[in-house]
Design a protein around this motif. Structure first.
Motif, PDB file in Angstrom:
ATOM      1  N   TRP A  44       0.812  -1.178  -0.013  1.00 26.28           N
ATOM      2  CA  TRP A  44      -0.081   0.105   0.059  1.00 26.28           C
ATOM      3  C   TRP A  44       0.851   1.232  -0.047  1.00 26.28           C
ATOM      4  O   TRP A  44       2.102   1.083   0.323  1.00 26.28           O
ATOM      5  N   THR A  45       0.313   2.410  -0.339  1.00 20.06           N
ATOM      6  CA  THR A  45       1.019   3.709  -0.442  1.00 20.06           C
ATOM      7  C   THR A  45       0.248   4.582   0.626  1.00 20.06           C
ATOM      8  O   THR A  45      -1.026   4.583   0.504  1.00 20.06           O
ATOM      9  N   PHE A  46       0.747   5.541   1.143  1.00 19.82           N
ATOM     10  CA  PHE A  46       0.260   6.606   1.820  1.00 19.82           C
ATOM     11  C   PHE A  46       1.156   7.982   1.647  1.00 19.82           C
ATOM     12  O   PHE A  46       2.378   7.946   1.559  1.00 19.82           O
ATOM     13  N   LEU A  47       0.639   8.984   2.107  1.00 21.06           N
ATOM     14  CA  LEU A  47       1.138  10.222   2.066  1.00 21.06           C
ATOM     15  C   LEU A  47       1.289  10.749   3.397  1.00 21.06           C
ATOM     16  O   LEU A  47       0.447  10.794   4.389  1.00 21.06           O
ATOM     17  N   ASP A  48       2.681  11.164   3.955  1.00 19.33           N
ATOM     18  CA  ASP A  48       2.822  11.834   5.078  1.00 19.33           C
ATOM     19  C   ASP A  48       2.388  13.263   5.337  1.00 19.33           C
ATOM     20  O   ASP A  48       1.769  13.832   4.220  1.00 19.33           O
ATOM     21  N   LEU A  93       0.202   0.827  16.035  1.00 16.38           N
ATOM     22  CA  LEU A  93      -0.056   1.078  14.786  1.00 16.38           C
ATOM     23  C   LEU A  93      -1.335   0.409  14.378  1.00 16.38           C
ATOM     24  O   LEU A  93      -1.569  -0.911  14.699  1.00 16.38           O
ATOM     25  N   VAL A  94      -2.284   1.047  13.951  1.00  9.66           N
ATOM     26  CA  VAL A  94      -3.561   0.643  13.598  1.00  9.66           C
ATOM     27  C   VAL A  94      -3.785   0.695  12.122  1.00  9.66           C
ATOM     28  O   VAL A  94      -3.920   1.991  11.763  1.00  9.66           O
ATOM     29  N   ILE A  95      -4.452  -0.115  11.761  1.00 11.67           N
ATOM     30  CA  ILE A  95      -4.713  -0.333  10.006  1.00 11.67           C
ATOM     31  C   ILE A  95      -6.144  -0.714  10.076  1.00 11.67           C
ATOM     32  O   ILE A  95      -6.378  -1.355  10.427  1.00 11.67           O
ATOM     33  N   ARG A  96      -6.757   0.482   9.375  1.00  9.99           N
ATOM     34  CA  ARG A  96      -8.419   0.330   9.382  1.00  9.99           C
ATOM     35  C   ARG A  96      -8.767  -0.150   8.111  1.00  9.99           C
ATOM     36  O   ARG A  96      -8.235   0.435   7.187  1.00  9.99           O
ATOM     37  N   THR A  97      -9.973  -0.873   7.875  1.00 15.57           N
ATOM     38  CA  THR A  97     -10.645  -1.022   6.624  1.00 15.57           C
ATOM     39  C   THR A  97     -11.823  -0.392   6.415  1.00 15.57           C
ATOM     40  O   THR A  97     -12.311  -0.042   7.259  1.00 15.57           O
ATOM     41  N   ASP A 111       3.446   9.197  16.269  1.00 17.46           N
ATOM     42  CA  ASP A 111       3.153  10.418  15.769  1.00 17.46           C
ATOM     43  C   ASP A 111       1.927  11.056  15.965  1.00 17.46           C
ATOM     44  O   ASP A 111       1.477  11.979  15.754  1.00 17.46           O
ATOM     45  N   ASP A 112       0.944  10.136  16.729  1.00 17.34           N
ATOM     46  CA  ASP A 112      -0.496  10.534  16.962  1.00 17.34           C
ATOM     47  C   ASP A 112      -0.995  11.160  15.667  1.00 17.34           C
ATOM     48  O   ASP A 112      -1.570  12.435  15.739  1.00 17.34           O
ATOM     49  N   TYR A 113      -0.969  10.460  14.691  1.00 21.81           N
ATOM     50  CA  TYR A 113      -1.420  11.059  13.306  1.00 21.81           C
ATOM     51  C   TYR A 113      -1.903   9.835  12.660  1.00 21.81           C
ATOM     52  O   TYR A 113      -1.489   8.696  12.580  1.00 21.81           O
ATOM     53  N   THR A 114      -3.006  10.007  11.874  1.00 22.68           N
ATOM     54  CA  THR A 114      -3.874   8.918  11.058  1.00 22.68           C
ATOM     55  C   THR A 114      -3.472   9.380   9.669  1.00 22.68           C
ATOM     56  O   THR A 114      -3.624  10.398   8.896  1.00 22.68           O
ATOM     57  N   TYR A 115      -2.692   8.488   9.101  1.00 23.99           N
ATOM     58  CA  TYR A 115      -2.264   8.712   7.450  1.00 23.99           C
ATOM     59  C   TYR A 115      -3.360   7.678   6.589  1.00 23.99           C
ATOM     60  O   TYR A 115      -3.711   6.628   6.962  1.00 23.99           O
ATOM     61  N   ASN A 116      -3.917   8.560   5.362  1.00 29.68           N
ATOM     62  CA  ASN A 116      -4.837   7.754   4.753  1.00 29.68           C
ATOM     63  C   ASN A 116      -4.285   6.955   3.615  1.00 29.68           C
ATOM     64  O   ASN A 116      -2.876   7.448   3.018  1.00 29.68           O
ATOM     65  N   ILE A 117      -4.438   5.782   3.521  1.00 26.19           N
ATOM     66  CA  ILE A 117      -3.916   4.936   2.729  1.00 26.19           C
ATOM     67  C   ILE A 117      -4.488   5.321   1.478  1.00 26.19           C
ATOM     68  O   ILE A 117      -5.762   5.370   1.272  1.00 26.19           O
ATOM     69  N   ILE A 118      -3.785   5.372   0.222  1.00 22.95           N
ATOM     70  CA  ILE A 118      -4.118   5.874  -1.071  1.00 22.95           C
ATOM     71  C   ILE A 118      -4.283   4.916  -2.172  1.00 22.95           C
ATOM     72  O   ILE A 118      -4.723   5.155  -3.078  1.00 22.95           O
ATOM     73  N   GLY A 119      -3.713   3.756  -1.921  1.00 24.38           N
ATOM     74  CA  GLY A 119      -3.858   2.659  -2.904  1.00 24.38           C
ATOM     75  C   GLY A 119      -2.790   1.547  -2.866  1.00 24.38           C
ATOM     76  O   GLY A 119      -1.888   1.594  -1.869  1.00 24.38           O
ATOM     77  N   ALA A 120      -2.759   0.946  -3.867  1.00 22.83           N
ATOM     78  CA  ALA A 120      -1.739   0.050  -4.059  1.00 22.83           C
ATOM     79  C   ALA A 120      -0.229   0.572  -4.288  1.00 22.83           C
ATOM     80  O   ALA A 120      -0.297   1.660  -4.876  1.00 22.83           O
ATOM     81  N   LYS A 121       0.794  -0.011  -3.782  1.00 20.92           N
ATOM     82  CA  LYS A 121       2.199   0.336  -4.316  1.00 20.92           C
ATOM     83  C   LYS A 121       2.434   0.364  -5.609  1.00 20.92           C
ATOM     84  O   LYS A 121       1.884  -0.656  -6.209  1.00 20.92           O
ATOM     85  N   GLU A 122       3.041   1.484  -6.139  1.00 29.84           N
ATOM     86  CA  GLU A 122       3.086   1.363  -7.588  1.00 29.84           C
ATOM     87  C   GLU A 122       4.692   0.858  -7.727  1.00 29.84           C
ATOM     88  O   GLU A 122       5.586   0.983  -6.930  1.00 29.84           O
ATOM     89  N   GLY A 123       4.770   0.247  -9.002  1.00 26.98           N
ATOM     90  CA  GLY A 123       5.980  -0.066  -9.293  1.00 26.98           C
ATOM     91  C   GLY A 123       6.371  -1.657  -9.112  1.00 26.98           C
ATOM     92  O   GLY A 123       7.591  -2.312  -9.421  1.00 26.98           O
TER      93      GLY A 123
END
Length: 124
Positions: A44-48, A93-97, A111-123
């Motif tokens: 998966w990929t996500f943006l910081d 570390l909590v991964i939600r579906t 980090d006390d932060y939730t990162y949005n997973i944006i999709g499958a890893k590219e490449g």
């Protein structure tokens, strides 16, 4: 007359059993048991916070890699809605579906932060 009643009673009994067998067969086809960890396995990929792209890989044993670096974790809890891991520093570390059981977010307690997973890893 008595013989006819016994035949009807026997036929009713067998029809009832046949209906129950059919119901059980239909239920088992609808509810296939998919191992829960299969919902999380993948790349998966996500943006910081600075919009830099990062990769998250969840392996079949539920070990994880962030940007191709192994992160030592232990599984605390897993169900269809979330996977909770504890890293080697004791942070969660909590991964939600979502409703389709696809990972949509990664919460990092350190980090006390939730990162949005944006999709499958590219490449790959």
């Amino acid at each position: 007359m008595r013989k006819r009643s016994l035949v009807l009673l026997g036929a009713t009994f067998f029809v009832g059993i046949a209906n129950e067998v059919i119901k059980v067969g239909k239920k088992s086809k609808k509810t296939k048991n998919v191992p829960i960890q299969l919902y999380y396995i993948g790349e998966w990929t996500f943006l910081d916070r600075r919009n830099a792209k990062h990769s998250l890989t969840i392996n079949p044993d539920l070990s994880i890699e962030l940007d191709n670096n192994n992160v030592t974790t232990k599984t605390k809890e897993i169900d269809e809605k979330k996977l909770t891991l504890i890293d080697n520093f004791g942070y969660l570390l909590v991964i939600r579906t979502n409703k389709n059981k696809i990972p949509t977010s990664l919460y990092d307690e350190a980090d006390d932060y939730t990162y949005n997973i944006i999709g499958a890893k590219e490449g790959k």
